[in-house]
Design a protein around this motif. Structure first.
Motif, PDB file in Angstrom:
ATOM      1  N   LEU A 180      -7.286   3.284   7.116  1.00 45.87           N
ATOM      2  CA  LEU A 180      -6.479   2.159   6.633  1.00 45.87           C
ATOM      3  C   LEU A 180      -6.993   0.840   7.200  1.00 45.87           C
ATOM      4  O   LEU A 180      -7.060  -0.166   6.486  1.00 45.87           O
ATOM      5  CB  LEU A 180      -5.020   2.362   7.057  1.00 45.87           C
ATOM      6  CG  LEU A 180      -4.100   2.994   6.013  1.00 45.87           C
ATOM      7  CD1 LEU A 180      -2.685   3.106   6.561  1.00 45.87           C
ATOM      8  CD2 LEU A 180      -4.087   2.166   4.742  1.00 45.87           C
ATOM      9  N   LEU A 233      -9.999  -0.142   5.458  1.00 46.71           N
ATOM     10  CA  LEU A 233      -9.640  -0.566   4.096  1.00 46.71           C
ATOM     11  C   LEU A 233      -9.136  -2.014   4.099  1.00 46.71           C
ATOM     12  O   LEU A 233      -9.596  -2.860   3.325  1.00 46.71           O
ATOM     13  CB  LEU A 233      -8.560   0.359   3.541  1.00 46.71           C
ATOM     14  CG  LEU A 233      -8.188   0.122   2.078  1.00 46.71           C
ATOM     15  CD1 LEU A 233      -9.310   0.599   1.178  1.00 46.71           C
ATOM     16  CD2 LEU A 233      -6.898   0.825   1.729  1.00 46.71           C
ATOM     17  N   SER A 266     -11.922  -4.397   4.780  1.00 47.86           N
ATOM     18  CA  SER A 266     -12.880  -4.623   3.689  1.00 47.86           C
ATOM     19  C   SER A 266     -12.206  -5.378   2.546  1.00 47.86           C
ATOM     20  O   SER A 266     -12.870  -6.075   1.782  1.00 47.86           O
ATOM     21  CB  SER A 266     -13.484  -3.310   3.199  1.00 47.86           C
ATOM     22  OG  SER A 266     -12.494  -2.354   3.000  1.00 47.86           O
ATOM     23  N   LEU A 267     -10.875  -5.267   2.453  1.00 49.48           N
ATOM     24  CA  LEU A 267     -10.170  -6.049   1.425  1.00 49.48           C
ATOM     25  C   LEU A 267     -10.243  -7.542   1.711  1.00 49.48           C
ATOM     26  O   LEU A 267     -10.052  -8.362   0.817  1.00 49.48           O
ATOM     27  CB  LEU A 267      -8.705  -5.618   1.345  1.00 49.48           C
ATOM     28  CG  LEU A 267      -8.435  -4.333   0.566  1.00 49.48           C
ATOM     29  CD1 LEU A 267      -6.952  -4.002   0.592  1.00 49.48           C
ATOM     30  CD2 LEU A 267      -8.920  -4.449  -0.859  1.00 49.48           C
TER      31      LEU A 267
END
Lengths: 252, 301
Positions: free
Chosen positions: A61, A64, A67-68
């Motif tokens: 998470l 994630l 990288s978002l």
């Protein structure tokens, strides 16, 4: 073409309350502030939980969310467009080309920024703070607020970064807002339009307006931080007191 | 710059050892690639053309590029001329701006009044008619405004406003936008109603928006033909002589911008208006439909 002349012209139009210009600024402010108001509580909560709890898949998470951070806004716009289009699953809501759609897009863009900054801030905070608060009998929620209060300046920076990204963002706003004059035309999409018309001077003028707006928001927050400088020192003292009360932790 | 590179390559080649030999081989390959890249597309036939005249920069509207016309039209010319045409496709307003700033050698646009102003201001010389097509009024298939029964384009627009239907305008000072404003003028002025959406975007985006919102819009036939399969819209008003859409080509004034490729611009204009170029325009079809007609429209506004 000079820079001074369009600057003066833009300032003159601001001063005489040119309604078209103020509508564009109003759309930008309304959408971006609403998006930050919606995204911030959830993003801060998620960032805090990611920093303080351990569960399977947590590392994934974190990666994630981080990288978002660099997720292209135009892709956010494209995905949202496909969802909200007449043929899309939410087409019946008729949200495409509205300010609501722009706000949703900006919430999606701002969330990972605020979340990742919160995560970093909470991880960097003194871990004894949370322990101490808990030892002194604070509920988990109360302890969380204590920690977040401690890192509040980093949180302000997080919200400012998020705001900076969404207020200047053009890809998503153009796709799901549609740049409709008086409805969904924001400062960045207006700049894109003026440039496509070849009206570079108007584009520069609007760019200056955008910078002035960003500067004004930052100055406002800097003033609120200035008022908080004393509090920061007090917070530091409080931390030492709390540390003293709990006694020095055993040697690590 | 090439001289400097060569010198370093030679030095690398003279250096002892395998590295030097490898570097020399790389250098030879690079030089070969560079030569190939610099060679004019027409081959050796026009090798005498100076390098500064091998590239022609043309600013044009999105409709000529998006319809696929330029991809069909330019390669034969490039072969004859031994040069390559670099196309910047923007709105008519922006295309003329590029020309006025000397960022293009010629412009191919469709807004007669703006073109005449461009020439009168001394930005361009040698304006010529190239081709034409027409605009159409599209809208929801159900036609809630009753545009189909309107006599001409202006009364069709009046019907849209009268029934308070949504209308998406380009709003970007493009040729299509200027045509729309002309039509409103002949319809007795642009009325103010909440359904008039000034989108400030390109033709494709405006058509998509009109389809999403089930609104009316004015479009050039080329963009419409290339997109209609993806749109829930229909042509509701067409054929009015006032909807003719003539394209003109103008060379940027070489007296204003000495650095531009005036010779290339003149050759391209000559070719576009030559029998060969005109025949090539007439033979272009997209989706089985002729999108551009050579020459000037039979009935002008």
């Amino acid at each position: 073409m000079g820079l001074l002349e369009p600057t003066l012209e833009a300032l003159r139009r601001l001063a005489v309350l040119d309604p078209a210009l103020w509508t564009v600024i109003g759309v930008s402010m309304q959408v971006s502030l609403a998006a930050m108001a919606i995204a911030t509580p959830f993003a801060v909560g998620a960032g805090y939980l990611l920093a303080m709890t351990r569960f399977p898949g947590r590392r994934l998470l974190v990666v994630l969310v981080q990288s978002l951070l660099s997720f292209p806004t135009v892709v956010v716009g494209l995905l949202l467009y496909l969802l909200l289009s007449r043929q899309g699953p939410f087409g019946a809501w008729q949200l495409l080309f509205t300010r609501e759609a722009m706000t949703i897009g900006q919430v999606v863009i701002a969330f990972p920024i605020v979340c990742a900054f919160t995560l970093a801030a909470v991880q960097a905070a003194d871990p004894r703070l949370h322990e101490t608060a808990r030892l002194l009998g604070a509920s988990p929620l109360r302890a969380a607020f204590t920690v977040l209060r401690e890192v509040r300046f980093a949180l302000v920076a997080a919200v400012l970064s998020g705001f900076g990204r969404v207020v200047s963002e053009v890809g998503c706003a153009l796709l799901v807002g549609g740049n409709i004059a008086g409805h969904t035309r924001s400062i960045p999409t207006a700049i894109a339009l003026e440039t496509s018309k070849g009206a570079f001077i108007e584009g520069i003028a609007l760019g200056i307006v955008l910078m002035v707006v960003a500067l004004a928001v930052n100055v406002a927050l800097a003033f609120s931080q200035g008022a908080g400088q004393g509090a920061a020192v007090a917070g530091h003292r409080y931390r030492s007191v709390a540390r003293g009360a709990a006694g020095r932790p055993a040697a690590p | 710059m090439r001289k400097v590179l060569l010198r370093s390559w030679v030095r690398a080649g003279l250096a002892p050892g395998r590295q030097g030999v490898a570097a020399l081989l790389c250098a030879l390959v690079l030089v070969g690639v560079a030569r190939a890249a610099e060679a004019p597309p027409g081959g050796s036939a026009v090798a005498q053309r100076p390098a500064s005249e091998r590239v022609i920069r043309m600013a044009t509207t999105t409709s000529t590029e998006n319809s696929g016309l330029l991809g069909w039209l330019l390669p034969p010319f490039e072969k004859v001329c031994g040069c390559s045409v670099r196309v910047v496709s923007v709105g008519t307003g922006a295309a003329l701006k590029l020309g006025a700033n000397g960022d293009a050698d010629l412009v191919l646009v469709h807004a007669r009044a703006a073109e005449d102003r461009f020439v009168a201001a001394g930005h361009g010389v040698d304006r010529r008619d190239v081709m034409y097509n027409d605009f159409v009024l599209v809208g929801p298939k159900a036609d809630p405004a009753g545009v189909r029964s309107a006599g001409n384009a202006a009364s069709a627009l009046r019907a849209v406003a009268g029934r308070q239907q949504r209308f998406v305008s380009r709003g970007d000072e493009s040729g299509t936008h200027q045509m729309e404003l002309d039509l409103w003028k002949s319809a007795g002025g642009l009325p103010k109603w909440a359904g008039y959406l000034s989108a400030g975007r390109g033709m494709g985006e405006v058509l998509t928006m009109a389809s999403e919102l089930q609104a009316y819009a004015l479009t050039d036939r080329g963009t419409w033909a290339s997109m209609r399969g993806r749109l829930e819209l229909a042509v509701l008003s067409e054929g009015d002589p006032a909807l003719a859409n003539p394209y003109g080509v103008i060379a940027v004034n070489p007296a204003r911008h000495p650095g531009i490729n005036a010779r290339g611009a003149r050759e391209l204009i000559d070719w576009l208006t030559s029998p060969e170029g005109q025949a090539r325009i007439a033979s272009y079809k997209a989706g089985g439909e002729t999108l551009f007609f050579p020459g000037v429209p039979k009935v002008t506004r």
